[in-house]
Write an enzyme that holds these catalytic residues in place. Structure first.
Site, PDB file in Angstrom:
ATOM      1  N   LYS A  37     -16.152 -38.472  -8.565  1.00 12.73           N
ATOM      2  CA  LYS A  37     -14.761 -38.903  -8.677  1.00 12.73           C
ATOM      3  C   LYS A  37     -13.879 -38.059  -7.760  1.00 12.73           C
ATOM      4  CE  LYS A  37     -13.778 -40.274 -12.822  1.00 12.73           C
ATOM      5  NZ  LYS A  37     -13.662 -39.939 -14.249  1.00 12.73           N
ATOM      6  N   ARG A 106      -9.595 -35.374 -15.884  1.00 12.94           N
ATOM      7  CA  ARG A 106     -10.675 -36.363 -15.836  1.00 12.94           C
ATOM      8  C   ARG A 106     -12.009 -35.725 -15.482  1.00 12.94           C
ATOM      9  NH1 ARG A 106      -8.801 -40.601 -11.449  1.00 12.94           N
ATOM     10  NH2 ARG A 106     -10.159 -41.989 -12.647  1.00 12.94           N
ATOM     11  N   GLY A 115     -18.166 -43.486 -18.650  1.00 11.79           N
ATOM     12  CA  GLY A 115     -17.657 -43.349 -20.005  1.00 11.79           C
ATOM     13  C   GLY A 115     -18.385 -42.324 -20.859  1.00 11.79           C
ATOM     14  N   MET A 117     -18.491 -39.013 -20.490  1.00  9.98           N
ATOM     15  CA  MET A 117     -17.768 -37.761 -20.704  1.00  9.98           C
ATOM     16  C   MET A 117     -16.285 -38.056 -20.886  1.00  9.98           C
ATOM     17  SD  MET A 117     -19.817 -35.224 -18.261  1.00  9.98           S
ATOM     18  CE  MET A 117     -19.369 -36.239 -16.904  1.00  9.98           C
ATOM     19  N   ARG A 346     -15.978 -45.531  -5.879  1.00 10.89           N
ATOM     20  CA  ARG A 346     -17.352 -45.059  -5.674  1.00 10.89           C
ATOM     21  C   ARG A 346     -18.157 -46.271  -5.228  1.00 10.89           C
ATOM     22  NH1 ARG A 346     -17.777 -44.433 -12.097  1.00 10.89           N
ATOM     23  NH2 ARG A 346     -17.465 -46.621 -12.513  1.00 10.89           N
ATOM     24  N   HIS A 462     -17.222 -51.443 -20.945  1.00 11.47           N
ATOM     25  CA  HIS A 462     -18.236 -50.401 -21.055  1.00 11.47           C
ATOM     26  C   HIS A 462     -19.636 -50.970 -21.229  1.00 11.47           C
ATOM     27  CE1 HIS A 462     -20.707 -47.703 -23.548  1.00 11.47           C
ATOM     28  NE2 HIS A 462     -20.343 -46.841 -22.629  1.00 11.47           N
ATOM     29  N   ARG A 641     -66.035 -51.631  -7.990  1.00 10.06           N
ATOM     30  CA  ARG A 641     -66.384 -50.412  -8.710  1.00 10.06           C
ATOM     31  C   ARG A 641     -67.589 -50.670  -9.609  1.00 10.06           C
ATOM     32  NH1 ARG A 641     -62.169 -47.792 -12.808  1.00 10.06           N
ATOM     33  NH2 ARG A 641     -62.745 -49.597 -14.057  1.00 10.06           N
ATOM     34  N   GLU A 774     -61.252 -38.890  -9.599  1.00  7.04           N
ATOM     35  CA  GLU A 774     -60.483 -38.993 -10.841  1.00  7.04           C
ATOM     36  C   GLU A 774     -60.766 -37.836 -11.788  1.00  7.04           C
ATOM     37  OE1 GLU A 774     -61.486 -42.737 -12.712  1.00  7.04           O
ATOM     38  OE2 GLU A 774     -63.513 -42.643 -11.946  1.00  7.04           O
ATOM     39  N   SER A 793     -61.041 -43.182  -3.447  1.00  9.16           N
ATOM     40  CA  SER A 793     -59.967 -43.924  -4.101  1.00  9.16           C
ATOM     41  C   SER A 793     -59.531 -43.107  -5.313  1.00  9.16           C
ATOM     42  CB  SER A 793     -60.468 -45.303  -4.522  1.00  9.16           C
ATOM     43  OG  SER A 793     -59.442 -45.988  -5.197  1.00  9.16           O
ATOM     44  N   CYS A 861     -55.964 -46.290  -6.668  1.00 11.25           N
ATOM     45  CA  CYS A 861     -56.094 -47.543  -7.412  1.00 11.25           C
ATOM     46  C   CYS A 861     -55.665 -47.403  -8.866  1.00 11.25           C
ATOM     47  CB  CYS A 861     -57.511 -48.079  -7.324  1.00 11.25           C
ATOM     48  SG  CYS A 861     -58.723 -47.030  -8.153  1.00 11.25           S
ATOM     49  N   TYR A 881     -53.703 -46.492   1.809  1.00  7.21           N
ATOM     50  CA  TYR A 881     -53.219 -47.667   1.074  1.00  7.21           C
ATOM     51  C   TYR A 881     -52.983 -47.324  -0.386  1.00  7.21           C
ATOM     52  CZ  TYR A 881     -57.888 -48.003  -0.906  1.00  7.21           C
ATOM     53  OH  TYR A 881     -59.044 -47.723  -1.587  1.00  7.21           O
TER      54      TYR A 881
HETATM   55  P1  ADP Z   1     -14.099 -42.701 -16.669  1.00  4.70           P
HETATM   56  O1  ADP Z   1     -14.887 -41.747 -15.855  1.00  4.70           O
HETATM   57  O2  ADP Z   1     -14.571 -42.864 -18.049  1.00  4.70           O
HETATM   58  O3  ADP Z   1     -13.851 -43.976 -15.939  1.00  4.70           O
HETATM   59  P2  ADP Z   1     -11.503 -41.829 -15.828  1.00  4.70           P
HETATM   60  O4  ADP Z   1     -11.329 -40.404 -15.557  1.00  4.70           O
HETATM   61  O5  ADP Z   1     -11.729 -42.701 -14.647  1.00  4.70           O
HETATM   62  O6  ADP Z   1     -12.676 -42.013 -16.881  1.00  4.70           O
HETATM   63  O7  ADP Z   1     -10.240 -42.299 -16.627  1.00  4.70           O
HETATM   64  C1  ADP Z   1     -10.179 -43.486 -17.360  1.00  4.70           C
HETATM   65  C2  ADP Z   1      -8.973 -44.307 -16.950  1.00  4.70           C
HETATM   66  O8  ADP Z   1      -7.768 -43.607 -17.102  1.00  4.70           O
HETATM   67  C3  ADP Z   1      -9.034 -44.670 -15.490  1.00  4.70           C
HETATM   68  O9  ADP Z   1      -9.646 -45.898 -15.338  1.00  4.70           O
HETATM   69  C4  ADP Z   1      -7.602 -44.748 -15.074  1.00  4.70           C
HETATM   70  O10 ADP Z   1      -7.168 -46.078 -15.083  1.00  4.70           O
HETATM   71  C5  ADP Z   1      -6.861 -43.969 -16.107  1.00  4.70           C
HETATM   72  N1  ADP Z   1      -6.300 -42.773 -15.458  1.00  4.70           N
HETATM   73  C6  ADP Z   1      -6.924 -41.624 -15.171  1.00  4.70           C
HETATM   74  N2  ADP Z   1      -6.103 -40.775 -14.529  1.00  4.70           N
HETATM   75  C7  ADP Z   1      -4.932 -41.418 -14.407  1.00  4.70           C
HETATM   76  C8  ADP Z   1      -3.682 -41.073 -13.821  1.00  4.70           C
HETATM   77  N3  ADP Z   1      -3.480 -39.892 -13.230  1.00  4.70           N
HETATM   78  N4  ADP Z   1      -2.695 -41.989 -13.875  1.00  4.70           N
HETATM   79  C9  ADP Z   1      -2.890 -43.167 -14.462  1.00  4.70           C
HETATM   80  N5  ADP Z   1      -4.030 -43.558 -15.041  1.00  4.70           N
HETATM   81  C10 ADP Z   1      -5.056 -42.693 -15.003  1.00  4.70           C
HETATM   82 MG    MG Z   2     -61.120 -44.175 -14.235  1.00  5.11          MG
HETATM   83 MG    MG Z   3     -13.093 -44.227 -14.205  1.00 12.28          MG
END
Ligand code: ADP
Ligand code: MG
Ligand code: MG
Length: 913
Positions: A37, A106, A115, A117, A346, A462, A641, A774, A793, A861, A881
């Site tokens: 991130k 975050r 989701g 953490m 990402r 999610h 074999r 083997e 083999s 194999c 192979y």
């Molecule tokens: P996750 O890794 O679970 O997606 P995020 O850190 O991306 O968690 O945060 C979840 C949501 O919170 C994001 O999708 C974003 O829309 C919102 N969010 C995070 N930081 C901000 C911010 N600075 N301003 C507005 N919304 C935010």
């Molecule tokens: Mg065998």
């Molecule tokens: Mg996110």
């Protein structure tokens, strides 16, 4: 365990460790330190995209915290410096009473863990600054709503209070979880939420913004070790040692009314791979509202209508990101009163079908070349495409159609909670987890289930994200279905399905059926079987893409791909799937069924004539089997074999024979003479540990004439197949050799038979004779064995059993689950080759065998021959192979190609250094 931990970074200007990076200092090359991130935010900033200002605390700081229990001493001061910069940029202080800067805190690890953490939004609000915010924005409702979100999120993630305590108050205040609570009620809700915190922790919700920030940062560090995060890492093979980065970022607000909103978008459809922006948008909302699926979002096309300017900007930014990353990207964004902000990007997860289609689209668009396209798909993807689908004509029992969130077909018993899913799955039942929406806490249930069905949420919810990542079928947003918690049961119009009732879900179309729908082969299998022309006018893009990338893999790969096939039918299928021969033709099935009686005769033979007669009866049958296989593999090598399993596997059942004898005795009759002899033989052959007993090459020493019979059958079949016009390339393989002496004695016996058959037929007959490797002893003495063998083999199943001292049939249920949990290993060594141990033996055997005999051919194999990760290893150690089951041949071709491309990349990189 597979992912290396980066080395600490030092600031160039000082010698001190650097634990905090401003977004402007970062970039994607620092992904190990900044997490996905943080690196993505920095990279977007570099590209000139609108990212709210902020900074990233490194994974190194987290690792220190997790190791020592406290943050590094320098961290607080570094945060001070970066927070001051952030406040200067924003023109206001964190939590400033009259005009507060608010931030989000975050999590963001090296590898995406959607989701799993924690993230806390709206840090900086307190009893005073909430007034300041209200006055600044001229919207008290918005300020109070933000405050109650903060208290709730903070209470849940930082203070560990059960979210239900907040959620139930919120639900009581409003029937609909959207943004229409009047100010008065919101104020009461804030007070009630604060009371929850007081009651649960014995102290007030912290009013000091900096204290809020520090506590949130620590909570994000701690969230690395939550149970669900640990489970996710184990599933995905992510190391427990990496830690997470923490991103502190100025808040922007999507909940400021109708011209604001928040959304998630993909630069192409991650489900089908179709071109064009794809995603969800929710007006007047904050990010977590979309991802949680708690409110159903609009398709992103709606944004074009609501706010065409922002939509065009988003489209433009998506284009920039795709060109930059040269791949599908996913994007989180927020619009604050008409101003678009990019909050995350990402390289996006995608379905297997989308992976193949997008890779080829990008080639056609000139963005990547075919080599790189190969690296964008995997054998796992291809395997999934080959799984059966529902038959199309079974529309009768359709309950509803929801959102097709993750493709594939699943049939199983309905369960309504994660714990039940786990419990029933452990007893071997296929279950489908049915929820309103899933939360990260449902991870164990999703892992246990064969499929997921939710009544709320969309493709970016999610459940969908997690299911796609795991390749599990998922249908989301099946709004017509009602979950009656009191049953619990699922209600679809007039149909009621109790817990345990069977349903079928089709994640490819979104359809949900009552009962068990029959499965059928997907079209891709028709393509492999040669009944679907990849260049035909009606052929789908998907099949074209698979064909194109497989062909490219074939061009690139160095490794041969052979098949394990025992019958002419299997051999023919293997060939259609692209096998270049048979690497393992087992002969045991040729002794089963009606032929058992002949084997018994052989084992019971007391005299030479009896034995000769028994062997003579088996000969034509074996010969016939081999002719069929040779014909199917015309022109390609076939490795046969010699008989491998313990003999008692071919004899009658011990209990049955004993029962017959006692019955005869009870009736006052003499037991059948044959039964008596059979029982004696069974006694004699009984073994405590048959896996390590009389089997493989050892049989040849104990059952005279057995291997000679098999060799004669091979030789005569070769001559017959050749007479019928086929090109035959037979090879004979001796199993379970431990010493060169065993091999040489056996080899001499076989060579004599071959010479004899050649003489009888007047044809010249070349049959290569090699051995399986083997047993560890064979690997360690491969130099001497290799000097007298034509090929090796590697039988990696037995080699794994004997190297680890594990009996596969016993251990997988007994203690592997505990080993996975403790992360002794992430993948079973029977599925993915153990590089350090078994792999080392293979390396030794290849090196010493080929040094002793440069003409020695080396292959594998065991089951591992079709395992994507293992194939890369076999390529690396220089095998000629891999041989695998016919169904896995395309996967092996693809992975062998990918491995060649990757290795070429490594070589090029080394050359330029
Ligand atoms: P996750 O890794 O679970 O997606 P995020 O850190 O991306 O968690 O945060 C979840 C949501 O919170 C994001 O999708 C974003 O829309 C919102 N969010 C995070 N930081 C901000 C911010 N600075 N301003 C507005 N919304 C935010
Ligand atoms: Mg065998
Ligand atoms: Mg996110």
């Amino acid at each position: 365990m597979t992912t290396p931990v980066p080395t600490p970074q030092r600031d160039r200007s000082t010698t001190a460790l650097k634990f905090v990076y401003d977004f402007a200092e970062g970039g994607r090359e620092l992904v190990d330190l900044l997490g996905g991130k943080g690196a993505g935010l920095a990279e977007m900033g570099r590209l000139g995209l609108p990212v709210p200002p902020g900074f990233t605390i490194t994974t190194e700081a987290c690792r220190h915290y997790l190791r020592v229990g406290t943050a590094p001493a320098e961290l607080a001061a570094e945060i001070d410096v970066h927070l001051a910069v952030l406040e200067r940029t924003a023109g206001r202080g964190l939590g400033q009473p009259d005009d507060p800067l608010l931030v989000s805190v975050r999590s963001g690890a090296r590898f995406s863990m959607p989701g799993m953490m924690e993230t806390v939004l709206d840090i900086g609000l307190n009893d005073q600054s909430v007034q300041g915010l209200a006055a600044q924005v001229g919207n008290e409702r918005f300020a109070l709503d933000s405050y109650r979100r903060l208290i709730q999120m903070f209470g849940r993630t930082v203070l560990g209070i059960d979210n239900d305590r907040f959620a139930s108050l919120l639900a009581a205040a409003t029937k609909r979880p959207d943004a229409e609570l009047p100010v008065g009620e919101l104020r009461e809700l804030v007070a009630a939420f604060k009371q929850v915190i007081r009651a649960a922790t014995g102290r007030e919700f912290p009013q000091d913004p900096r204290e809020q920030l520090d506590m949130a940062i620590r909570a994000v560090f701690d969230s690395w070790h939550t149970e669900r995060a640990a489970l996710y890492r184990r599933r995905e093979g992510i190391s427990d040692d990496l830690g997470t980065a923490v991103n502190v970022m100025a808040m922007v607000f999507g909940n400021k009314g109708a011209e604001s909103g928040t959304g998630v978008a993909f630069t192409r459809d991650p489900g089908s791979g179709q071109r064009g922006l794809y995603g969800d948008y929710l007006p007047d909302a904050q990010g977590e509202d979309v991802v949680s699926g708690s409110r159903n979002a609009f398709p992103i096309s709606e944004l074009e209508r609501l706010d065409p300017v922002s939509y065009r900007q988003l489209l433009h930014n998506a284009g920039i990101l795709e060109r930059h990353y040269r791949d599908l990207c996913d994007i989180e964004f927020t619009i604050e009163r008409g101003k678009l902000w990019m909050l995350q990007t990402r390289v996006g997860k995608r379905t297997p079908a989308a992976a193949f289609r997008i890779a080829c689209q990008l080639v056609d668009e000139g963005v990547i070349d075919l080599d790189e396209a190969l690296s964008r798909v995997s054998g796992h993807d291809l395997t999934q495409l080959m799984f059966p689908q529902f038959s199309v004509d079974s529309d009768a029992a359709r309950l509803t159609t929801g959102i097709n969130a993750s493709p594939g077909a699943a049939v199983g018993a309905v369960v309504f909670d994660s714990a039940t899913a786990v419990r029933r799955a452990e007893s071997g039942e296929a279950v489908i987890l049915v929820r309103h929406e899933t939360t990260p806490d449902d991870l164990a249930g999703i892992v246990a289930a064969v499929g997921v069905l939710t009544t709320h949420g969309g493709k970016t919810a999610h459940a969908a994200v997690v299911a796609r990542g795991m390749g599990k079928p998922c249908v989301c947003g099946a709004e017509e279905l009602v979950i009656d918690e009191d049953g619990p049961r699922l209600i679809a119009g007039a149909t009621v399905i109790e817990e345990g009732g069977q349903i079928s879900i089709d994640g490819t179309s979104g359809a949900v059926f009552e009962g068990r729908i029959p499965l059928q082969q997907p079209p891709i299998v028709d393509y492999f079987n040669g009944v679907l022309d990849p260049d035909g006018p009606d052929t789908s893009d998907l099949i074209r893409a698979v064909h194109r990338l497989l062909q490219h893999a074939d061009e690139r790969r160095r490794l041969g791909v052979l098949a394990n096939a025992d019958t002419p039918e299997d051999a023919a299928r293997a060939r259609r799937y692209g096998a270049q021969g048979i690497g393992l033709c087992r002969t045991e099935h040729m002794f089963l069924g009606e032929r058992r009686a002949l084997v018994e005769r052989l084992v019971l033979a007391d005299t030479v004539p009896e034995r000769t007669a028994a062997l003579a009866a088996l000969l034509p049958l074996q010969r016939g089997d081999f002719i069929g296989v040779f014909e199917a593999m015309d022109g390609l090598p076939v490795t046969i074999r010699l008989l491998d399993p313990p003999l008692h596997e071919f004899l009658s059942d011990d209990a049955e024979v004993t029962a017959r004898i006692s019955a005869a005795k009870a009736a006052g009759l003499a037991p059948d003479d044959r039964d008596v002899k059979l029982l004696a033989a069974l006694d004699r052959l009984h073994e405590v540990n048959p896996m390590m007993g009389l089997r493989g090459v050892r049989l040849g020493f104990v059952v005279p004439g057995l291997f000679a019979l098999q060799t004669r059958a091979v030789a005569e079949a070769a001559i017959e197949a050749r007479r019928r016009g086929h090109v035959v390339r037979p090879e004979i393989m001796v199993p379970l050799v431990a010493t060169v002496t065993e091999f040489e004695i056996t080899r001499r016996e076989l060579a004599a038979v071959i010479a004899q058959v050649a003489k009888e037929s007047g044809a010249d007959l070349a049959i290569r004779i090699g051995t399986m490797i083997e047993l560890p002893r064979a690997a360690l003495t491969a130099g001497s064995i290799g000097a007298s063998a034509d090929f090796f083999s590697f039988g990696t199943n037995d080699l794994t059993q004997t190297t680890w001292g594990l009996s596969r049939d016993d251990v997988e249920g007994a203690f592997f689950p505990a080993y996975f949990k403790a992360r002794v290993f992430d993948a079973s060594p029977f599925e993915t080759i153990d590089r350090a141990g078994v792999g080392r033996l293979i390396r030794i055997a290849v090196d010493e065998g080929t040094r002793a005999n440069p003409l020695l051919t080396v292959g594998v194999c065991g089951e591992h021959g079709g395992d994507p990760d293992s194939i890369h290893f076999f390529d690396e150690v220089g095998l000629d192979y891999v041989s695998c089951s016919p169904f896995r041949v395309p996967v092996a071709r693809l992975e062998a190609g990918r491995s060649a491309v990757q290795r070429a990349g490594i070589v090029r990189a080394n050359e330029t250094r």
